[in-house]
Design a protein around this motif. Structure first.
Motif, short mmCIF file in Angstrom:
data_model
loop_
_atom_site.label_atom_id
_atom_site.label_comp_id
_atom_site.label_asym_id
_atom_site.label_seq_id
_atom_site.Cartn_x
_atom_site.Cartn_y
_atom_site.Cartn_z
N THR A 161 -0.46 3.63 -2.76
CA THR A 161 -1.80 4.06 -2.35
C THR A 161 -1.72 5.13 -1.28
O THR A 161 -2.44 6.14 -1.33
N ASP A 171 -5.28 2.79 7.51
CA ASP A 171 -5.85 2.48 6.21
C ASP A 171 -5.14 3.33 5.18
O ASP A 171 -5.28 4.56 5.18
N GLY A 215 0.79 -1.24 0.00
CA GLY A 215 0.00 0.00 0.00
C GLY A 215 0.81 1.28 0.00
O GLY A 215 0.29 2.35 0.32
N ARG A 246 -5.72 3.97 2.29
CA ARG A 246 -6.59 4.67 1.35
C ARG A 246 -7.16 5.95 1.92
O ARG A 246 -7.68 6.79 1.18
N GLU A 247 -7.09 6.10 3.24
CA GLU A 247 -7.73 7.21 3.92
C GLU A 247 -6.74 8.33 4.23
O GLU A 247 -5.74 8.12 4.91
N ALA A 266 -3.00 8.96 -1.48
CA ALA A 266 -4.09 9.39 -0.61
C ALA A 266 -3.80 10.71 0.08
O ALA A 266 -4.72 11.45 0.43
N ASN A 284 -1.43 -2.11 7.58
CA ASN A 284 -2.50 -1.76 6.65
C ASN A 284 -3.64 -2.75 6.80
O ASN A 284 -3.44 -3.97 6.65
#
Length: 205
Positions: free
Chosen positions: A38, A176, A35, A178-179, A42, A147
Protein backbone atom coordinates in the motif's frame (compact mmCIF):
# COMPACT_ATOMS: atom_id res chain seq x y z
CA UNK A 1 34.76 44.65 -39.65
CA UNK A 2 33.79 41.07 -38.89
CA UNK A 3 31.66 40.45 -35.77
CA UNK A 4 32.70 37.35 -33.82
CA UNK A 5 30.03 36.35 -31.24
CA UNK A 6 31.19 35.46 -27.80
CA UNK A 7 30.37 31.96 -26.40
CA UNK A 8 27.55 33.47 -24.36
CA UNK A 9 26.05 35.56 -27.14
CA UNK A 10 22.62 34.82 -28.59
CA UNK A 11 20.22 31.93 -28.36
CA UNK A 12 22.91 29.30 -28.99
CA UNK A 13 24.95 30.08 -25.89
CA UNK A 14 26.59 27.15 -24.17
CA UNK A 15 24.64 25.75 -21.26
CA UNK A 16 25.63 23.34 -18.57
CA UNK A 17 24.62 19.77 -19.25
CA UNK A 18 21.90 18.72 -16.83
CA UNK A 19 22.91 15.84 -14.60
CA UNK A 20 20.45 13.02 -13.97
CA UNK A 21 19.17 12.75 -10.40
CA UNK A 22 21.19 10.68 -7.97
CA UNK A 23 19.61 7.22 -7.61
CA UNK A 24 19.02 6.13 -4.00
CA UNK A 25 17.71 2.71 -3.02
CA UNK A 26 15.43 2.37 0.00
CA UNK A 27 13.82 -0.79 1.37
CA UNK A 28 10.34 -0.95 2.88
CA UNK A 29 10.01 -3.90 5.24
CA UNK A 30 7.75 -5.32 7.92
CA UNK A 31 5.50 -8.23 8.72
CA UNK A 32 2.68 -9.78 6.74
CA UNK A 33 -0.14 -7.37 5.88
CA UNK A 34 1.31 -4.26 7.57
CA UNK A 35 0.93 -2.00 4.51
CA UNK A 36 4.16 -2.28 2.53
CA UNK A 37 2.50 -2.74 -0.86
CA UNK A 38 0.00 0.00 0.00
CA UNK A 39 2.80 2.43 0.90
CA UNK A 40 4.70 1.81 -2.33
CA UNK A 41 1.51 2.25 -4.32
CA UNK A 42 0.63 5.48 -2.51
CA UNK A 43 3.94 7.21 -3.27
CA UNK A 44 5.30 5.77 -6.52
CA UNK A 45 5.30 8.09 -9.52
CA UNK A 46 5.11 5.07 -11.82
CA UNK A 47 2.67 2.20 -11.73
CA UNK A 48 4.21 -0.02 -9.05
CA UNK A 49 5.57 -3.40 -9.93
CA UNK A 50 4.08 -5.93 -7.54
CA UNK A 51 4.40 -9.68 -7.18
CA UNK A 52 1.10 -10.38 -5.51
CA UNK A 53 -0.27 -13.91 -5.39
CA UNK A 54 -3.61 -15.17 -4.14
CA UNK A 55 -3.66 -16.44 -0.57
CA UNK A 56 -4.49 -20.11 -0.81
CA UNK A 57 -6.14 -22.20 1.88
CA UNK A 58 -2.72 -23.64 2.73
CA UNK A 59 -1.15 -20.17 3.09
CA UNK A 60 -4.13 -18.96 5.11
CA UNK A 61 -3.30 -21.66 7.61
CA UNK A 62 0.24 -20.29 7.92
CA UNK A 63 -0.28 -16.51 7.70
CA UNK A 64 -2.16 -14.73 10.48
CA UNK A 65 -5.28 -13.23 8.91
CA UNK A 66 -7.10 -12.36 12.13
CA UNK A 67 -6.41 -8.63 11.76
CA UNK A 68 -6.56 -8.61 7.96
CA UNK A 69 -9.62 -10.75 7.18
CA UNK A 70 -10.23 -9.07 3.81
CA UNK A 71 -6.69 -9.57 2.52
CA UNK A 72 -6.79 -11.92 -0.47
CA UNK A 73 -3.27 -11.52 -1.89
CA UNK A 74 0.26 -11.44 -0.55
CA UNK A 75 3.66 -10.30 -1.84
CA UNK A 76 5.78 -13.30 -2.78
CA UNK A 77 8.91 -11.54 -4.10
CA UNK A 78 8.94 -7.76 -3.89
CA UNK A 79 7.18 -4.49 -4.64
CA UNK A 80 8.94 -1.81 -6.68
CA UNK A 81 8.27 1.88 -7.21
CA UNK A 82 10.15 5.13 -7.57
CA UNK A 83 9.84 8.76 -6.53
CA UNK A 84 11.73 11.86 -7.70
CA UNK A 85 12.33 14.02 -4.62
CA UNK A 86 13.84 16.90 -6.60
CA UNK A 87 15.96 17.29 -9.76
CA UNK A 88 18.99 15.97 -7.86
CA UNK A 89 17.53 12.92 -6.08
CA UNK A 90 15.39 9.94 -7.11
CA UNK A 91 14.31 7.17 -4.74
CA UNK A 92 13.96 3.57 -5.85
CA UNK A 93 11.70 1.70 -3.45
CA UNK A 94 11.83 -2.03 -2.85
CA UNK A 95 9.18 -3.64 -0.66
CA UNK A 96 10.11 -6.96 0.93
CA UNK A 97 7.78 -9.95 1.36
CA UNK A 98 6.50 -10.14 4.91
CA UNK A 99 6.47 -13.86 5.56
CA UNK A 100 9.46 -15.58 7.10
CA UNK A 101 9.40 -18.29 4.42
CA UNK A 102 10.45 -15.67 1.87
CA UNK A 103 13.30 -14.36 4.03
CA UNK A 104 15.93 -15.86 1.73
CA UNK A 105 15.21 -12.99 -0.71
CA UNK A 106 16.13 -10.25 1.72
CA UNK A 107 19.89 -10.17 1.15
CA UNK A 108 19.40 -9.57 -2.58
CA UNK A 109 16.70 -6.94 -2.09
CA UNK A 110 18.65 -5.00 0.54
CA UNK A 111 21.99 -5.02 -1.27
CA UNK A 112 23.04 -1.44 -2.00
CA UNK A 113 20.23 0.15 0.03
CA UNK A 114 20.94 3.45 1.76
CA UNK A 115 18.32 2.80 4.43
CA UNK A 116 15.11 1.07 5.37
CA UNK A 117 11.61 1.81 6.59
CA UNK A 118 10.06 -0.78 8.91
CA UNK A 119 6.26 -0.62 8.91
CA UNK A 120 4.57 -1.89 12.07
CA UNK A 121 1.03 -2.95 12.87
CA UNK A 122 0.85 -2.30 16.62
CA UNK A 123 -1.75 -5.06 16.97
CA UNK A 124 1.00 -7.51 15.94
CA UNK A 125 4.30 -6.17 17.25
CA UNK A 126 5.93 -9.61 17.10
CA UNK A 127 5.71 -9.54 13.30
CA UNK A 128 8.22 -6.69 12.96
CA UNK A 129 11.01 -8.06 15.17
CA UNK A 130 12.65 -9.89 12.27
CA UNK A 131 12.86 -6.72 10.15
CA UNK A 132 14.23 -4.61 13.01
CA UNK A 133 16.81 -7.27 13.88
CA UNK A 134 17.83 -7.59 10.24
CA UNK A 135 18.58 -3.89 9.76
CA UNK A 136 20.38 -3.70 13.08
CA UNK A 137 22.50 -6.77 12.26
CA UNK A 138 23.39 -5.36 8.82
CA UNK A 139 24.08 -1.88 10.29
CA UNK A 140 21.63 -0.31 7.83
CA UNK A 141 20.03 2.95 9.00
CA UNK A 142 16.28 2.64 9.41
CA UNK A 143 13.16 4.30 10.74
CA UNK A 144 10.04 2.69 12.20
CA UNK A 145 6.56 3.77 11.10
CA UNK A 146 3.45 2.67 12.99
CA UNK A 147 0.63 2.22 10.49
CA UNK A 148 -2.56 3.64 11.97
CA UNK A 149 -5.18 1.07 11.00
CA UNK A 150 -8.65 2.60 11.37
CA UNK A 151 -6.86 5.78 12.47
CA UNK A 152 -5.62 4.25 15.72
CA UNK A 153 -2.61 2.48 17.20
CA UNK A 154 -2.73 -0.10 20.00
CA UNK A 155 0.37 1.16 21.86
CA UNK A 156 1.89 4.62 22.21
CA UNK A 157 5.33 5.52 20.87
CA UNK A 158 7.16 5.06 24.16
CA UNK A 159 5.70 1.60 24.64
CA UNK A 160 6.67 0.55 21.12
CA UNK A 161 10.21 1.94 21.46
CA UNK A 162 10.64 -0.06 24.67
CA UNK A 163 9.12 -3.23 23.21
CA UNK A 164 11.35 -3.09 20.11
CA UNK A 165 14.40 -1.97 22.12
CA UNK A 166 15.00 0.93 19.73
CA UNK A 167 17.71 3.47 20.47
CA UNK A 168 16.87 7.17 20.43
CA UNK A 169 18.71 7.44 17.10
CA UNK A 170 15.99 5.39 15.36
CA UNK A 171 13.11 7.64 14.23
CA UNK A 172 9.72 6.35 15.40
CA UNK A 173 6.42 7.86 14.31
CA UNK A 174 2.81 7.18 13.36
CA UNK A 175 1.85 7.32 9.68
CA UNK A 176 -0.85 6.27 7.22
CA UNK A 177 0.38 3.94 4.46
CA UNK A 178 -2.49 5.08 2.23
CA UNK A 179 -1.58 8.76 2.27
CA UNK A 180 1.04 10.05 -0.18
CA UNK A 181 2.21 12.88 2.08
CA UNK A 182 2.49 10.60 5.09
CA UNK A 183 4.58 8.05 3.17
CA UNK A 184 6.78 10.81 1.73
CA UNK A 185 7.52 12.16 5.21
CA UNK A 186 8.39 8.64 6.40
CA UNK A 187 10.86 8.16 3.53
CA UNK A 188 12.41 11.56 4.20
CA UNK A 189 12.93 10.46 7.81
CA UNK A 190 14.88 7.44 6.53
CA UNK A 191 17.01 9.69 4.33
CA UNK A 192 17.67 12.00 7.26
CA UNK A 193 18.84 9.23 9.60
CA UNK A 194 21.02 7.74 6.84
CA UNK A 195 22.63 11.13 6.15
CA UNK A 196 23.20 11.72 9.84
CA UNK A 197 24.97 8.38 10.20
CA UNK A 198 27.10 9.07 7.11
CA UNK A 199 28.13 12.48 8.42
CA UNK A 200 28.99 10.96 11.80
CA UNK A 201 31.09 8.28 10.14
CA UNK A 202 32.90 10.88 7.98
CA UNK A 203 33.69 12.84 11.12
CA UNK A 204 35.12 9.74 12.74
CA UNK A 205 32.31 9.47 15.27
Amino acid sequence: MVFVPSPTHGAHSATAVEQPPLPVKLVIAGGFGVGKTTAVGAISEIRPLTTEAAITEVAAGVDDLRHTPHKTTTTVAMDFGCLTIDPTLKLYLFGTPGQERFGFMWDDLVQGALGGLVIVDTRRLDDCYAAVDYFEHKSIPFAVALNAFDGEIEHDLDEVRWALDLTEQVPLFVFDARETGSVRDALLAVLDVALTRAERAAAGG
